[in-house]
Design an enzyme around this catalytic site. Structure first.
Site, PDB file in Angstrom:
ATOM      1  N   SER A 319       0.835  -1.195   0.000  1.00 53.70           N
ATOM      2  CA  SER A 319       0.000   0.000   0.000  1.00 53.70           C
ATOM      3  C   SER A 319       0.875   1.251   0.000  1.00 53.70           C
ATOM      4  O   SER A 319       0.585   2.230  -0.694  1.00 53.70           O
ATOM      5  CB  SER A 319      -0.915  -0.012   1.233  1.00 53.70           C
ATOM      6  OG  SER A 319      -1.541   1.238   1.401  1.00 53.70           O
ATOM      7  N   TRP A 322       2.433   1.692  -3.411  1.00 52.16           N
ATOM      8  CA  TRP A 322       1.470   2.169  -4.389  1.00 52.16           C
ATOM      9  C   TRP A 322       1.422   3.703  -4.429  1.00 52.16           C
ATOM     10  O   TRP A 322       1.274   4.313  -5.491  1.00 52.16           O
ATOM     11  CB  TRP A 322       0.061   1.638  -4.085  1.00 52.16           C
ATOM     12  CG  TRP A 322      -0.969   2.353  -4.907  1.00 52.16           C
ATOM     13  CD1 TRP A 322      -1.244   2.170  -6.226  1.00 52.16           C
ATOM     14  CD2 TRP A 322      -1.810   3.435  -4.471  1.00 52.16           C
ATOM     15  NE1 TRP A 322      -2.208   3.057  -6.631  1.00 52.16           N
ATOM     16  CE2 TRP A 322      -2.568   3.834  -5.581  1.00 52.16           C
ATOM     17  CE3 TRP A 322      -1.989   4.085  -3.246  1.00 52.16           C
ATOM     18  CZ2 TRP A 322      -3.505   4.867  -5.508  1.00 52.16           C
ATOM     19  CZ3 TRP A 322      -2.915   5.103  -3.178  1.00 52.16           C
ATOM     20  CH2 TRP A 322      -3.658   5.482  -4.290  1.00 52.16           C
ATOM     21  N   HIS A 323       1.599   4.331  -3.233  1.00 55.93           N
ATOM     22  CA  HIS A 323       1.468   5.783  -3.197  1.00 55.93           C
ATOM     23  C   HIS A 323       2.581   6.488  -3.966  1.00 55.93           C
ATOM     24  O   HIS A 323       2.410   7.630  -4.397  1.00 55.93           O
ATOM     25  CB  HIS A 323       1.458   6.269  -1.743  1.00 55.93           C
ATOM     26  CG  HIS A 323       0.153   6.055  -1.057  1.00 55.93           C
ATOM     27  ND1 HIS A 323      -0.208   4.848  -0.503  1.00 55.93           N
ATOM     28  CD2 HIS A 323      -0.908   6.884  -0.864  1.00 55.93           C
ATOM     29  CE1 HIS A 323      -1.419   4.951   0.014  1.00 55.93           C
ATOM     30  NE2 HIS A 323      -1.874   6.169  -0.190  1.00 55.93           N
ATOM     31  N   GLY A 324       3.707   5.842  -4.135  1.00 58.28           N
ATOM     32  CA  GLY A 324       4.762   6.511  -4.886  1.00 58.28           C
ATOM     33  C   GLY A 324       6.019   5.679  -4.958  1.00 58.28           C
ATOM     34  O   GLY A 324       6.274   4.842  -4.085  1.00 58.28           O
ATOM     35  N   PHE A 469      -0.898  10.235  -7.504  1.00 61.36           N
ATOM     36  CA  PHE A 469      -0.639   8.820  -7.195  1.00 61.36           C
ATOM     37  C   PHE A 469      -1.243   7.928  -8.258  1.00 61.36           C
ATOM     38  O   PHE A 469      -1.203   6.741  -8.195  1.00 61.36           O
ATOM     39  CB  PHE A 469      -1.193   8.448  -5.822  1.00 61.36           C
ATOM     40  CG  PHE A 469      -0.586   9.270  -4.703  1.00 61.36           C
ATOM     41  CD1 PHE A 469       0.723   9.727  -4.806  1.00 61.36           C
ATOM     42  CD2 PHE A 469      -1.308   9.567  -3.567  1.00 61.36           C
ATOM     43  CE1 PHE A 469       1.276  10.488  -3.787  1.00 61.36           C
ATOM     44  CE2 PHE A 469      -0.748  10.316  -2.540  1.00 61.36           C
ATOM     45  CZ  PHE A 469       0.534  10.777  -2.651  1.00 61.36           C
TER      46      PHE A 469
END
Length: 469
Positions: A319, A322-324, A469
């Protein structure tokens, strides 16, 4: 095109009028919605539209063997999901991993330079990837049948939720696209209050916090006293909430005006009693997606306590990634993973929700502090920037003078924390009050309230944080 831009404010009423002229033809409304969605993507970059269309065609073709194959539908599902993930990884993580591999090559003393490629991150790619995976899995489970190409394309690209969510599930959202009866616009007053909340949160509160506290502190933490830095970190916790929940309010209102319902994304997250509770309240559509499409397929809680913690750790770290594409986001995910694992260990040996049962306010306070520590990594441009801020917080207790009026701002923060549950009741109350106003005067009331907000808001149109994102 930002949904807060003047261009969108001018174009949307025209689109809205055309859309509802076609009220008796939902299929034509869908065509108009698809054209509008693709046009918005093209305003960012025409190549982004080409990528989205190509992606939609490839996954739609792969839908058929998943749905109709009786023996190898699992294989086709794995292939289709692999295509979706490879597409996401190529555009989002190629350069990040290229740099890491190049570093390893250099460490091994190999004289080879991996070719660099300039890759732009297509707008909304994370969210239409999530949408498509939910669609593929639902197809295999026979929760849905294969939609028309147009309905599938609209499901992936529906513009209110394309740029930064919420994440739509195919089994819930496709039926809203495939309606045959005329759609009905949602509550006008609810849509108005959501727009009003979005403007207050994004234009006013988000901007004031960013300009006066967050950006200065994170740009140069060594120039600030420890208490100033703490105020800047608290400010960012509020800023990202106002920015992201304000965006969600805005797109939820747009969807309501078009006759669609988007999933709920926030439920007073800073009132959470622990980290598990926090993730049931913050970015709820992502949390449930991670649970259903990563954590449970890994085994969930079905293989013992130890394996459950490993699965949680993997899911929350992914997770973060996924944000960056940076170590700072990975560490942010790991911090939350460690927190949830420690919470589960505490539940196992001290009793479930031990701290909450002892003192709910203490549990909320500690949870908020932990979330704020993790936000430092999320907000900082690099890992070294995060460490510089923590170093300044430790060493600048007395060596640097105060810059902010902490005797005003900390009591205000404390007051806001205790007033939080009561403030959350104001929007439903405002909707009830507006419902009592005659429709003759309602537009006048709306305009007066909007003008009051817009004239007091700082100049400029802030970016939506989660759009990147």
């Amino acid at each position: 095109m930002s949904y807060l831009s003047i261009e969108f404010s001018v174009a949307f009423p025209i689109f809205f009028l055309l859309y509802w002229i076609l009220i008796k033809k939902p299929a034509l409304q869908n065509v108009l919605l698809l054209i509008a969605s693709y046009a918005i993507v093209a305003t960012f970059d025409i190549k982004f539209l080409a990528i989205l269309v190509t992606y939609s065609v490839v996954l739609y073709v792969l839908s058929f063997p998943i749905y109709y194959s009786k023996k190898r539908n699992g294989l086709w599902l794995a292939l289709a999901i692999s295509v979706a993930i490879i597409n996401l990884c190529f555009f989002k993580y190629f350069d990040f991993f290229r740099v890491q591999v190049q570093s390893m090559v250099n460490t091994l003393g190999i004289d080879y330079a991996i070719p660099g490629v300039e890759i732009l991150l297509p707008i909304g790619i994370s969210f239409y990837t999530f949408h498509s995976i939910s669609y593929l899995v639902s197809l295999r489970k026979k929760e849905i049948s294969i939609p028309s190409p147009l309905d599938f394309a609209l499901f992936l690209s529906f513009f209110p939720s394309l740029i930064a969510g919420p994440i739509n599930r195919a089994k819930d959202f496709l039926p809203q696209i495939q309606v045959e009866q005329p759609r009905e616009v949602g509550s006008y007053n609810k849509a108005f209050v959501l727009v009003l909340l979005a403007l207050i949160k994004v234009l006013c509160l988000n901007t004031v916090l960013a300009d006066n506290f967050v950006d200065p502190v994170f740009a140069n933490p060594s120039s600030y006293n420890s208490l100033d830095i703490l105020l800047g970190v608290y400010g960012y916790a509020l800023q990202i909430f106002f920015n992201f929940s304000g965006y969600t309010d805005l797109v939820t209102a747009i969807a309501l005006l078009l006759g669609f319902q988007l999933p709920k994304n926030f439920n007073m997250p800073y009132f959470a009693n622990n980290l598990r509770d926090f993730w049931q309240r913050w970015h709820m559509s992502l949390s449930s997606w991670i649970r259903d499409y990563i954590y449970i397929p890994l085994g969930g809680s079905r293989k013992g306590f130890g394996r459950t913690q490993v699965n949680l750790f993997i899911a929350m770290t992914l997770s973060g990634l996924w944000h960056g594409a940076s170590f700072a986001f990975i560490i942010w995910g790991i911090i939350h993973a460690i927190g949830v694992v420690l919470l589960n260990i505490g539940d196992r040996y001290l009793g479930r929700n031990y701290l909450t049962n002892f003192s709910p306010w203490l549990a909320r306070f500690i949870t908020f502090q932990y979330v704020c520590v993790a936000w430092v990594f999320f907000r900082s441009a690099t890992l070294s920037d995060s460490l510089e801020l923590f170093s300044a917080f430790v060493y600048n207790v007395t060596s640097v003078a105060l810059s902010f009026n902490i005797f005003l701002y900390f009591p205000l923060l404390l007051l806001a924390f205790f007033a939080y549950p009561f403030l959350a009741k104001l929007p439903p109350l405002l909707i009830q009050l507006l419902d009592r106003v005659s429709w003759v005067y309602l537009p006048i009331v709306w305009v007066i309230i909007l003008l009051l907000v817009l004239t007091t808001a700082p100049a400029g149109i802030p970016n939506f944080i989660y759009a990147s994102f």
